[in-house]
Enzyme design. Structure first.
Site, mmCIF file in Angstrom:
data_model
loop_
_atom_site.group_PDB
_atom_site.id
_atom_site.type_symbol
_atom_site.label_atom_id
_atom_site.label_comp_id
_atom_site.label_asym_id
_atom_site.label_seq_id
_atom_site.Cartn_x
_atom_site.Cartn_y
_atom_site.Cartn_z
ATOM 1 N N ASP A 192 -28.490 -30.489 -44.178
ATOM 2 C CA ASP A 192 -28.940 -29.407 -45.054
ATOM 3 C C ASP A 192 -30.469 -29.381 -44.975
ATOM 4 O O ASP A 192 -31.141 -30.296 -45.463
ATOM 5 C CB ASP A 192 -28.462 -29.690 -46.483
ATOM 6 C CG ASP A 192 -28.823 -28.558 -47.447
ATOM 7 O OD1 ASP A 192 -29.675 -27.724 -47.096
ATOM 8 O OD2 ASP A 192 -28.264 -28.534 -48.559
ATOM 9 N N HIS A 193 -31.005 -28.335 -44.363
ATOM 10 C CA HIS A 193 -32.443 -28.280 -44.104
ATOM 11 C C HIS A 193 -33.264 -28.164 -45.389
ATOM 12 O O HIS A 193 -34.490 -28.331 -45.379
ATOM 13 C CB HIS A 193 -32.785 -27.113 -43.180
ATOM 14 C CG HIS A 193 -33.882 -27.423 -42.211
ATOM 15 N ND1 HIS A 193 -34.970 -28.203 -42.535
ATOM 16 C CD2 HIS A 193 -34.065 -27.069 -40.904
ATOM 17 C CE1 HIS A 193 -35.767 -28.309 -41.494
ATOM 18 N NE2 HIS A 193 -35.248 -27.627 -40.484
#
Length: 513
Positions: free
Chosen positions: A485-486
């Site tokens: 999850d950036h």
């Protein structure tokens, strides 16, 4: 007098809102002890067993198999044998709304329960008949309603069929003056016909009305009482629940009621099989509709939200697992009571990497827009079960030996497939692993398991040609794909974690110290 106690839908986990009775394990009249298994309850995650919180005797089942209730909903009444049935019924009646939802135990009880409201209305036809000489107001066509039956006003308290309600509104019939002959005093078109004719009015034959083309209701059916299966089918087939008869328990629309409307609207569907038999050498394709259960809906909702909200990026690395496989083989041969799988060893390596790179060992709290970083590696491992997918957690995997991880995985996987996991054993976790290598999958991407920040997808172990020191050699390789999850994990952090994971896998002695 002995105490009367109740059984309710328990709350298993913070996210549980309702439960469905999957199966009763005891029957009315059976005695049980504290801790005995009473019934199986299905949630959106698991099918778990309700254990008796006290000792007693099951006197009355209020929620039958397939019934869905909110957490805390009443499902049964318990008391010792010296408590009379009358006292039980009185107790249920004192519960008000909950008692009204209790299903009938038998057709005789059903008749007894509905006799009261029918009896209350029994005097009404007498007043209707007495007013037979009242002036008659003629409506359109063959309808002529006496003034004594006019003055209909919409009321939520009236219990009528949808068709009867529409006709009453159209021809100004006061349904409060009509006695219902249906279940629990429900008013039908035939009841209106009899009342109008008894009062000296005119109402065409019911059979002629039913032959007319049915008009589909457009009213909101969200408040129509229906079983979960009936509501799913109605939504799937585009059927308004107001158009369905009510033949289920507790005055609910059941599956058969929705199917009746479907086949009425689609008469040709009944003859598909017969027409197929007449065709020569032309096999007909059939379509089977499979309704999504609670677990599958929960999986769909969570993963759709994860895919939509979490900006995924992926990093891929190839792992030489020859040293890992050799160590596994040596341990299994020298320690008979231990049977390690390669997945057990990869879990241990991932746990060690998470402790070394704690920025990946996180959850994202969307409500507070904060990152929760964990001191222990609680690794969720995807396990396929008949109803979908569940992720039991190997807690504090970084502190456990390979033998402990192997025992934990064997126990968790077994109980996951039989629906015996406790909520805290599959809810939470700081990192996930999904391994499809046993199915021959070489490489794949996995969707992050929210609120976690990353998931690692592991493929099959296979012999591949690789270049070492300018020479082509064959090595046993596994491809690992890390989805991050950036919002909480940057590319450099993900790459650092994979490098650490690769180091532990290719130098397995490091995970033993």
């Amino acid at each position: 007098m002995s105490e009367i106690k109740t059984l309710e839908i328990p709350k298993w986990g913070l996210s549980m809102e309702e439960g469905t009775i999957a199966q009763w394990l005891i029957k009315e009249g059976d005695s049980f002890n504290k801790g005995d298994e009473i019934c199986e309850i299905e949630t959106t995650k698991i099918v778990n067993v309700l254990e008796a919180p006290f000792a007693g005797t099951l006197r009355k089942i209020l929620a039958k198999d397939g019934d869905t209730l909110l957490v805390g909903g009443l499902i049964a009444v318990c008391a010792e044998s010296e408590v009379s049935d009358a006292e039980i019924e009185k107790f249920i009646a004192s519960l008000g709304g909950s008692a009204a939802k209790a299903p009938e135990a038998s057709s005789e009880q059903s008749k007894a329960e509905t006799s009261a409201p029918v009896a209350e209305k029994a005097e009404q036809p007498q007043s209707v008949a007495a007013s037979a000489s009242a002036p008659v107001k003629v409506a359109k066509g063959d309808y002529a309603v006496p003034e004594s039956l006019q003055g209909y006003q919409t009321s939520n308290d009236l219990f009528t069929t949808p068709h009867a309600l529409k006709l009453a509104e159209k021809h100004n019939v006061n349904l409060a003056k009509v006695s219902g002959s249906g279940r629990e005093g429900r008013i039908s078109v035939q009841d209106i016909q009899k009342a109008v004719q008894a009062a000296g009015g005119q109402w065409p034959d019911v059979k002629q009305q039913t032959q007319a083309k049915a008009v589909k209701s457009t009213a909101d059916d969200s408040r129509v009482s229906a079983t979960p299966v009936a509501r799913r089918l109605a939504k799937q087939w585009g059927i308004n629940l107001n158009d369905c008869r009510v033949s289920g328990t507790r005055g609910r629309v059941c599956k058969e009621d929705v199917e009746a409307v479907y086949y009425r609207n689609n008469p040709n569907s009944v003859g598909v099989e017969q027409s197929a038999q007449c065709a020569v050498a032309q096999p007909q394709s059939t379509v089977t509709t499979v309704a999504m259960n609670g677990m599958r809906k929960a999986i769909a909702s969570r993963l759709q939200a994860a895919k939509r909200n979490a900006p995924h990026f992926r990093l891929v690395v190839d792992l030489n697992v020859e040293a890992l496989q050799n160590l596994r083989k040596q341990i299994n041969e020298t320690v008979p009571q231990v049977k390690l799988s390669i997945n057990d060893m990869l879990i241990k390596a991932a746990a060690a990497a998470l402790i070394k790179v704690p920025e990946v060992n996180v959850q994202f709290d969307e409500a507070t827009q904060s990152i929760l970083q964990f001191s222990q590696a609680d690794i969720s491992v995807a396990v396929a079960i008949p109803n979908g997918l569940i992720t039991p957690i190997v807690k504090a995997a970084n502190q456990k030996s390979l033998a402990q991880i192997s025992d934990d995985m064997r126990d968790l996987a077994t109980r996951a497939k039989t629906g015996k996991l406790q909520p805290d054993e599959f809810q939470g976790g700081s990192f996930s692993i999904s391994n499809l290598g046993m199915l021959g999958v070489k490489e794949f991407d996995a969707i992050i398991n929210p609120p976690q920040g990353a998931i690692m997808a592991l493929g099959a172990s296979e012999s591949r040609a690789v270049v070492e020191n300018g020479n082509v050699v064959v090595r046993e390789i596994i491809t690992a794909t890390l989805s991050c999850d950036h919002r909480v994990i940057d590319g450099a952090v993900g790459a650092k974690f994979l490098a650490s994971f690769k180091q532990f896998v290719e130098n397995p002695a490091l995970i033993l110290v």
